[in-house]
Design a protein around this motif. Structure first.
Motif, PDB file in Angstrom:
ATOM      1  N   ARG A   1       0.843  -1.198   0.000  1.00  0.00           N
ATOM      2  CA  ARG A   1       0.000   0.000   0.000  1.00  0.00           C
ATOM      3  C   ARG A   1       0.875   1.244   0.000  1.00  0.00           C
ATOM      4  NH1 ARG A   1      -5.100  -0.349   3.943  1.00  0.00           N
ATOM      5  NH2 ARG A   1      -4.904   1.886   3.645  1.00  0.00           N
TER       6      ARG A   1
ATOM      7  N   TYR B   1       1.008   3.360   3.289  1.00  0.00           N
ATOM      8  CA  TYR B   1       1.791   2.851   4.415  1.00  0.00           C
ATOM      9  C   TYR B   1       3.256   3.276   4.304  1.00  0.00           C
ATOM     10  CZ  TYR B   1      -1.932  -0.447   5.828  1.00  0.00           C
ATOM     11  OH  TYR B   1      -3.088  -1.032   6.252  1.00  0.00           O
TER      12      TYR B   1
ATOM     13  N   ALA C   1      -3.136   4.824   9.645  1.00  0.00           N
ATOM     14  CA  ALA C   1      -3.378   3.528   8.992  1.00  0.00           C
ATOM     15  C   ALA C   1      -2.154   2.633   9.107  1.00  0.00           C
ATOM     16  CB  ALA C   1      -3.741   3.736   7.521  1.00  0.00           C
TER      17      ALA C   1
ATOM     18  N   ASN D   1      -2.028  -0.920  11.052  1.00  0.00           N
ATOM     19  CA  ASN D   1      -1.551  -2.125  10.372  1.00  0.00           C
ATOM     20  C   ASN D   1      -0.430  -2.776  11.157  1.00  0.00           C
ATOM     21  OD1 ASN D   1      -1.208  -3.995   8.088  1.00  0.00           O
ATOM     22  ND2 ASN D   1       0.699  -2.888   7.772  1.00  0.00           N
ATOM     23  N   GLN D   2       0.488  -1.968  11.669  1.00  0.00           N
ATOM     24  CA  GLN D   2       1.608  -2.482  12.456  1.00  0.00           C
ATOM     25  C   GLN D   2       1.100  -3.127  13.740  1.00  0.00           C
ATOM     26  OE1 GLN D   2       4.277   0.542  13.889  1.00  0.00           O
ATOM     27  NE2 GLN D   2       5.987  -0.882  14.010  1.00  0.00           N
TER      28      GLN D   2
ATOM     29  N   ALA E   1      -0.508  -6.482  12.925  1.00  0.00           N
ATOM     30  CA  ALA E   1       0.492  -7.496  12.596  1.00  0.00           C
ATOM     31  C   ALA E   1       1.240  -7.962  13.833  1.00  0.00           C
ATOM     32  CB  ALA E   1       1.477  -6.938  11.569  1.00  0.00           C
TER      33      ALA E   1
END
Length: 128
Positions: free
Chosen positions: A39, A42, A72, A76-77, A80
Motif C-alpha cells: 500500500r 503505508y 493507517a 496495520n503495524q 500485525a
C-alpha cells in the motif's frame, strides 16, 4: 499527490525478506516469494528498507501516490504485531510453570545460606 516512494524491482529481488522486516510501517510484504509494496499510504518514504536489500532491488521514485497515512500504518503495524498473541502482549499470556524440586513437599527449609531458594512461582502473570 506526487511524492518519493519506493519501487521494488522484481527481477532483482531474491525474496530474502530483509526489506519487509526493516519496514516499520508494514508497507512491504512478501508475496509469492518476492517483496511487494502492498500500500502506498503505508510507505513513509524514509527508506529504512533500502540499505537492507542485498541485491539493490529497492529504489526511490517520484510518482503519483496516496499520501502517507500514519494512523493507517500504525493500525496495520499493531494488527500485525498482535495477530498471534492471546491478549496483545506476550507477558500477559497465562502460563503454568513446573517448578519441580527434589524436596517438593518442603523446598524452602534446610537451604544453606549461600544458596538462593528455588522460585515458588507457579503461574504467570502473578495475581497478587
Amino acid at each position: 499527490m506526487i511524492r518519493n516512494i519506493i519501487k521494488i524491482d522484481e527481477e532483482k529481488c531474491n525474496g530474502c525478506g530483509l526489506c519487509a522486516d526493516a519496514c516499520h510501517e508494514g508497507a512491504i510484504a512478501m508475496v509469492d516469494g518476492k517483496a511487494k509494496l502492498i500500500r502506498d499510504d503505508y510507505c513513509d518514504g524514509l527508506g529504512d528498507c533500502l540499505p537492507t536489500c542485498p541485491t539493490g532491488a529497492i529504489a526511490f521514485e517520484q510518482r503519483e501516490a496516496a499520501a502517507f497515512d500514519k494512523a493507517a500504518a500504525e493500525a496495520n503495524q499493531q494488527a500485525a504485531t498482535c495477530a498471534n498473541l492471546p491478549c496483545g502482549c506476550p507477558g500477559s499470556e497465562s502460563k503454568t510453570l513446573d517448578r519441580s524440586t527434589p524436596d517438593a513437599a518442603n523446598p524452602v527449609t534446610n537451604i544453606p545460606a549461600n544458596v538462593s531458594p528455588a522460585s515458588q512461582l507457579t503461574q504467570w502473570p502473578v495475581q497478587i
